[in-house]
Write an enzyme that holds these catalytic residues in place. Structure first.
Site, PDB file in Angstrom:
ATOM      1  N   HIS A 109      -8.292  -4.801  -1.193  1.00 41.69           N
ATOM      2  CA  HIS A 109      -6.957  -4.410  -0.778  1.00 41.69           C
ATOM      3  C   HIS A 109      -6.158  -5.402   0.153  1.00 41.69           C
ATOM      4  CE1 HIS A 109      -4.363  -0.804  -0.133  1.00 41.69           C
ATOM      5  NE2 HIS A 109      -4.477  -1.182   1.001  1.00 41.69           N
ATOM      6  N   ASP A 160      -9.586  -3.993  -5.505  1.00 42.80           N
ATOM      7  CA  ASP A 160      -9.094  -2.964  -4.572  1.00 42.80           C
ATOM      8  C   ASP A 160      -9.731  -1.531  -4.778  1.00 42.80           C
ATOM      9  OD1 ASP A 160      -7.688  -1.564  -2.808  1.00 42.80           O
ATOM     10  OD2 ASP A 160      -5.696  -2.323  -3.141  1.00 42.80           O
ATOM     11  N   SER A 211       0.826  -1.217   0.033  1.00 48.07           N
ATOM     12  CA  SER A 211      -0.008   0.039   0.029  1.00 48.07           C
ATOM     13  C   SER A 211       0.844   1.274   0.131  1.00 48.07           C
ATOM     14  CB  SER A 211      -0.853  -0.206   1.166  1.00 48.07           C
ATOM     15  OG  SER A 211      -2.118   0.911   1.177  1.00 48.07           O
TER      16      SER A 211
END
Length: 712
Positions: A685, A651, A565
């Site tokens: 995600h 995501d 991320s």
């Protein structure tokens, strides 16, 4: 060795102009998620990655088997008391998901959790009178992806509200279960962010929804027995920088709506004793002032605990009346201390628990309460030099103990009950690691690197004891996996991992670079790693890597970097800035196309993150600064280490297109690039759902890492 040719994304120049700067993006066309051409390209990338890693198939299988063999598959958590029941979770061998269960408590003063049978089968109760509340395997049946957003018991313990996501986009559907009959109520609430909060009477639930940019902006109240279109909008936050959430104080007296940006807070409270007053703003937002609220009874008086930064960056704990009160009316309880970052506070009838950190380590501070106020103020002590401690599973306002969670990089997650009066700590459970695991077989260290500007950056590292012994004595370099994040004031504290043992036992080490942008060293650490100081995050990580090389822990060829991320942004930046320092880089769901995302206010999270990254659309200086470090924009014709980029199609936080574009540009620009892209086609995600799928997923990454380390 001849490798198969990778997919080649066609160059289709897309030109944009901002502040007189012209930018050409050859791969923006990959954003068309529904395009058959894009889906085919991602499938081709997956096929290429599978072909390039086919030689690791046996190693992947071995790692999966090792994770499985070390994990007690049929297991259960320590029961937590909530009102008149003990609640716990169970897992079962061969099943992806677990179940949540409860049994009645035996007495009002019984705070010793029952000891369930650990060797019972999936079809047997772990405790007499066990009631299965949710069987997640049943809920997940027929779905490629499944996630439980949250579950909440009604105040009378008769109903269970729970939310599920079967896509991966974090839009949950809430259902309510009658625990006496097992039947679902007709109520169904869709498009919810997370779970729900009950009111004190159990007649309503509150929930949060998001706008088109995935910003939590509305709080709703649902009356049981009605349809969603009749729900009442309780609060709407119009400012695009702010998001909202709702909770209930542990005392059950107040419902609290929080509105917050990265730098500013505002709270509204509903007193269940005087509900006719509705939600009232406690203290109106003041730009740059962050605060949070909890309800406590101190010296016989109802007070609000206000944790705030109005008097200092590392926060102060103050007291206020249970009514709207400006900052001038807050009375200090724990004064601001620049050496101690106060992070949270939990209120109980007889004590307060303050979560804080100092010198990069988490701490728990206990304030005992008596008739006149605070009678004792002390820290819970631990022996290990590098550890993580926190509290959780403490839902009862009147409980005399505090449930603690404790771990190090060598000690598995441990659960304690801590008696605040006697200061006795009782170990209730240490997560089992099968196969004769002994923490003493591993060594942990806290190292300090020196950044370019002289700042000392902490590193936590663990290795198997004896792995650095050189021939004839002394030490020898070993492979190291260096992990980093560095954003949002999120601290990556030391933690234990069963999967990691597959690397440690093969002779590798695992290290965490506690870089600026995180919160490990207080608010200053965060401020020094965001906006126009973001470069510190990258240079800190590079400094940590160089420290590991210069002090003989490892060599560049055997040093692998990993982040996900915002940590994936870190990976992309260090790949550009110090490619010769790493033998491989793993970038998970990486935020690598920063400039494109922050220029598009319609994308999820963009506006709410202006305080983190800046607004390049409004400010040319911000545009230029982000353009100077954005990984996608700074790919150059140089040699890069091998890179594995991993992402998920659904995501909503970091869109799949960012790593897809980045890989395409690396392939077209870098010197002899060795870059792989792996896309989960049914995940979000957080990656795949289900523990066995997650183990396979991690085994894939670890096999690639071990190959880069020379340990395959």
């Amino acid at each position: 060795m001849t490798h198969p040719e990778p997919p080649v994304a066609e160059r289709r120049p897309h030109t944009t102009e901002h502040h007189g700067r012209t930018r050409v993006d050859d791969y923006e066309w990959l954003r068309e998620k529904e395009s058959p051409e894009v889906v085919a390209h991602l499938a081709a990338e997956n096929a290429h990655t599978e072909a390039r890693t086919a030689h690791l198939a046996d190693l992947r299988a071995s790692i999966f088997d090792e994770i499985k063999a070390r994990t007690r598959e049929t297991d259960l958590s320590v029961p937590t008391r909530n009102r008149d029941h003990w609640y716990y979770a169970r897992s079962f061998e061969g099943r992806e998901y677990g179940a949540s269960c409860r049994v009645p408590a035996t007495g009002a003063d019984d705070w010793t959790p029952p000891s369930p049978a650990e060797d019972c089968s999936a079809d047997e109760p772990a405790l007499p009178g066990e009631q299965v509340l949710l069987d997640l395997n049943e809920l997940a049946e027929g779905h490629d992806f499944f996630s439980l957003g949250g579950s909440s018991i009604s105040p009378d313990a008769a109903l269970l509200a729970y939310s599920t996501d079967v896509v991966g986009d974090e839009r949950y559907t809430v259902r309510i279960k009658d625990l006496a009959t097992g039947e679902l109520l007709p109520d169904e609430i869709t498009g919810v962010l997370g779970g729900v909060t009950w009111d004190r009477e159990g007649a309503h639930v509150y929930y949060t929804t998001v706008d088109d940019t995935w910003r939590a902006d509305k709080i709703w109240r649902h009356t049981l027995g009605t349809t969603q279109d009749a729900d009442e909008l309780v609060h709407h936050e119009p400012d695009g920088r702010f998001w909202v959430g709702l909770g209930r104080t542990r005392s059950d007296r107040f419902l609290v709506i929080a509105s917050g940006s990265k730098t500013t807070s505002e709270y509204r409270v509903l007193d269940a004793d005087t509900p006719e007053l509705g939600f009232r703003t406690f203290c109106e937002r003041v730009e740059g002032v962050e605060y949070s609220l909890d309800h406590a009874v101190i010296g016989g008086q109802d007070r609000f605990l206000v944790l705030h930064n109005a008097t200092g960056a590392d926060f102060e704990l103050s007291l206020a009346p249970i009514e709207p009160t400006p900052a001038e009316g807050w009375e200090p309880l724990i004064a601001h201390d620049p050496a101690v970052r106060l992070e949270d506070v939990d209120a109980f009838a007889g004590h307060l628990v303050v979560h804080q950190r100092s010198l990069g380590l988490t701490q728990l501070r206990i304030l005992e309460l008596g008739d006149e106020g605070v009678t004792e103020d002390y820290l819970v002590e631990f022996d290990e030099p590098v550890y993580t401690v926190g509290s959780g599973g403490n839902p009862n306002f009147h409980q005399p103990t505090v449930r603690l969670g404790y771990t190090t990089m060598a000690i598995p997650a441990s659960v304690y009950d801590y008696d605040v009066r006697t200061r006795e700590r009782t170990l209730l459970r240490r997560a089992p690691v099968l196969g004769g695991y002994d923490p003493a077989d591993y060594e942990e260290h806290r190292l300090w690197a020196t950044a370019d500007d002289g700042e000392r950056v902490p590193i936590s590292i663990v290795a198997r004891r004896g792995s650095r012994e050189g021939v004839g004595g002394g030490t020898a370099p070993i492979p190291v996996l260096l992990y980093g994040y560095g954003a949002y004031e999120t601290s990556i504290d030391p933690y234990f991992s069963i999967a990691r043992l597959s690397m440690l036992d093969r002779g590798g080490a695992f290290a965490i670079a506690h870089v600026r942008g995180g919160g490990e060293m207080g608010r200053r650490w965060y401020d020094d790693g965001k906006l126009f100081a973001k470069q510190h995050t990258f240079s800190d990580f590079i400094a940590c890597a160089r420290h590991l090389v210069d002090t003989g822990w490892t060599t560049p060829e055997r040093l692998v970097a990993e982040g996900a991320s915002a940590g994936g942004l870190l990976m992309g930046a260090v790949a550009n800035q110090a490619p010769g320092l790493f033998g491989g880089i793993v970038a998970g769901v990486p935020f690598v196309d920063v400039l494109t995302s922050m220029l598009d206010a319609s994308l999820p999270l963009t506006v709410t993150e202006y305080d983190e990254w800046g607004n390049p659309e409004a400010d040319p200086a911000v545009y230029d600064y982000i353009a100077g470090y954005s990984p996608y924009d700074n790919v150059t014709e140089q040699a890069y280490p091998p890179i594995l980029a991993e992402t998920s199609l659904h995501d909503t936080r970091v869109l799949y297109v960012e790593p897809a574009k980045w890989v395409a540009r690396l392939r077209a620009t870098a010197v002899e690039p060795d870059v792989l892209l792996r896309t989960e086609m049914s995940a979000g995600h957080g990656g795949v759902s289900g523990r066995y799928k997650a183990w396979h997923d991690r085994a894939f990454s670890l096999a690639w890492i071990l190959d880069r380390m020379g340990l395959a």
